[in-house]
Design an enzyme around this catalytic site. Structure first.
Site, mmCIF file in Angstrom:
data_model
loop_
_atom_site.group_PDB
_atom_site.id
_atom_site.type_symbol
_atom_site.label_atom_id
_atom_site.label_comp_id
_atom_site.label_asym_id
_atom_site.label_seq_id
_atom_site.Cartn_x
_atom_site.Cartn_y
_atom_site.Cartn_z
ATOM 1 C CD1 TRP A 188 -2.374 -1.815 0.162
ATOM 2 C CD2 TRP A 188 -3.111 -1.077 2.156
ATOM 3 N NE1 TRP A 188 -3.524 -2.507 0.468
ATOM 4 C CE2 TRP A 188 -4.002 -2.067 1.692
ATOM 5 C CE3 TRP A 188 -3.366 -0.471 3.386
ATOM 6 C CZ2 TRP A 188 -5.131 -2.462 2.412
ATOM 7 C CZ3 TRP A 188 -4.483 -0.867 4.109
ATOM 8 C CH2 TRP A 188 -5.356 -1.851 3.621
ATOM 9 C CD GLU B 239 8.057 3.347 -4.264
ATOM 10 O OE1 GLU B 239 7.521 3.105 -3.172
ATOM 11 O OE2 GLU B 239 7.486 3.163 -5.358
ATOM 12 C CD GLU C 126 8.551 -4.465 -6.609
ATOM 13 O OE1 GLU C 126 7.350 -4.546 -6.846
ATOM 14 O OE2 GLU C 126 9.030 -3.650 -5.815
ATOM 15 N N GLY D 127 1.502 -2.768 -6.265
ATOM 16 C CA GLY D 127 1.461 -1.470 -5.593
ATOM 17 C C GLY D 127 0.138 -0.773 -5.861
ATOM 18 N N GLY D 128 0.155 0.164 -6.808
ATOM 19 C CA GLY D 128 -1.008 0.997 -7.116
ATOM 20 C C GLY D 128 -2.320 0.233 -7.236
HETATM 21 P P1 PGA Z 1 3.253 -0.590 -8.711
HETATM 22 O O1 PGA Z 1 4.248 -0.772 -7.471
HETATM 23 O O2 PGA Z 1 2.444 -1.853 -8.808
HETATM 24 O O3 PGA Z 1 2.437 0.611 -8.377
HETATM 25 O O4 PGA Z 1 4.111 -0.393 -9.918
HETATM 26 C C1 PGA Z 1 4.865 -1.991 -7.214
HETATM 27 C C2 PGA Z 1 5.789 -1.869 -6.052
HETATM 28 O O5 PGA Z 1 6.429 -0.829 -5.887
HETATM 29 O O6 PGA Z 1 5.902 -2.780 -5.234
#
Ligand code: PGA
Length: 260
Positions: free
Chosen positions: A9, A105, A177, A241-242
């Protein structure tokens, strides 16, 4: 084989009320559809501040559908003067079973280093919290054809001194990722991701002294239309994620993965 779907999230939603709503709508659907979810495990990773309330929701419902809680980070020290940090034991005491470590991130925005990631992995494994180690190349690195070099480096450094004899690496989950695919709406093509998957399977083989190998997930702009493609090429699951912030879309992803 069981498939894993992890919802990251990130720093969302903005209130506990919204967090509970999102959690409950996914959870209630899962409860009603547990018959088609025999082979799927769902792990929800909310911000730290919602973990306690969501873990209470998990405890209050009588039957136990396959939803578990994960954290998005942890600190490596056990306790003490570390302002702003959260210890492995604090997470364990809340019923947290998984933790994301080394998300791009955190690497890019907060300067998290391989050494820090290595310490976090060790701390998680020691506390019997299953780490989800995120690795991936940037677009620049991909263009320079350095993908495997970068991934090798991230794995070698991240897993430094984590000998299978001392640390139980059975619980390790790796999430591929690609940085350029995260939050961009531009996922890595399943065929390209498969090449990386095969490399990772080979590279991680010696990590395990039993027959169990680390599970490998794909993450980066996953949505319900493409979710199953990654399962079809051999990934053990997804890090979302999103798309995990919209319960209908996340449920669609679960449904599509469950069909495989
Ligand atoms: P995303 O993010 O699905 O929004 O691209 C994935 C993540 O950062 O784990």
């Amino acid at each position: 084989m069981e498939k894993i779907i992890v919802a990251n999230w990130k720093m969302n939603p903005q209130s506990l009320l919204e967090a509970k709503e999102l959690f409950n709508s996914v959870r209630n659907w899962i409860k009603k559809n547990s018959n088609i979810l025999q082979n799927v495990r769902i792990i929800i990773c909310p911000p730290f501040v919602y973990l306690e309330s969501l873990s209470k929701l998990l405890k209050t419902k009588s039957s136990r559908p396959k939803v578990e809680l994960g954290a998005q980070d942890l600190f490596w020290e056990e306790k003490g003067a570390f302002t702003g940090e959260v210890s492995p034991k604090m997470l364990k005491n809340l019923g947290v079973k998984y933790v994301i470590v080394g998300h791009s991130e955190r690497r890019q925005i907060l300067g998290e280093t391989e050494e820090m990631i290595n310490k976090k992995l060790k701390a998680a494994i020691k506390m019997k919290i299953k780490p989800i180690l995120c690795i991936g190349e940037t677009l620049k690195e991909r263009k320079k054809e350095k993908i495997f070099q970068i991934l090798k480096h991230q794995l070698r450094e991240g897993l430094r001194n984590l000998e299978p004899r001392t640390y139980n690496l059975k619980s390790l989950i790796i999430a591929y990722e690609p940085v350029w695919a995260i939050g961009t709406g531009n996922p890595c093509k399943p065929g390209d991701a498969r090449k990386v998957l095969l490399f990772l399977r080979k590279f991680t083989q010696p990590l395990s002294h039993s027959s169990t190998q680390p599970l490998i997930l794909y993450g980066g702009s996953v949505n319900s239309k493409i979710a199953k493609d990654y399962i079809e090429v051999g990934f053990d699951g997804l890090l979302v994620g999103g798309a995990s912030l919209n319960s209908n879309e996340f449920i669609e992803i679960i449904k599509n993965v469950a069909k495989h």
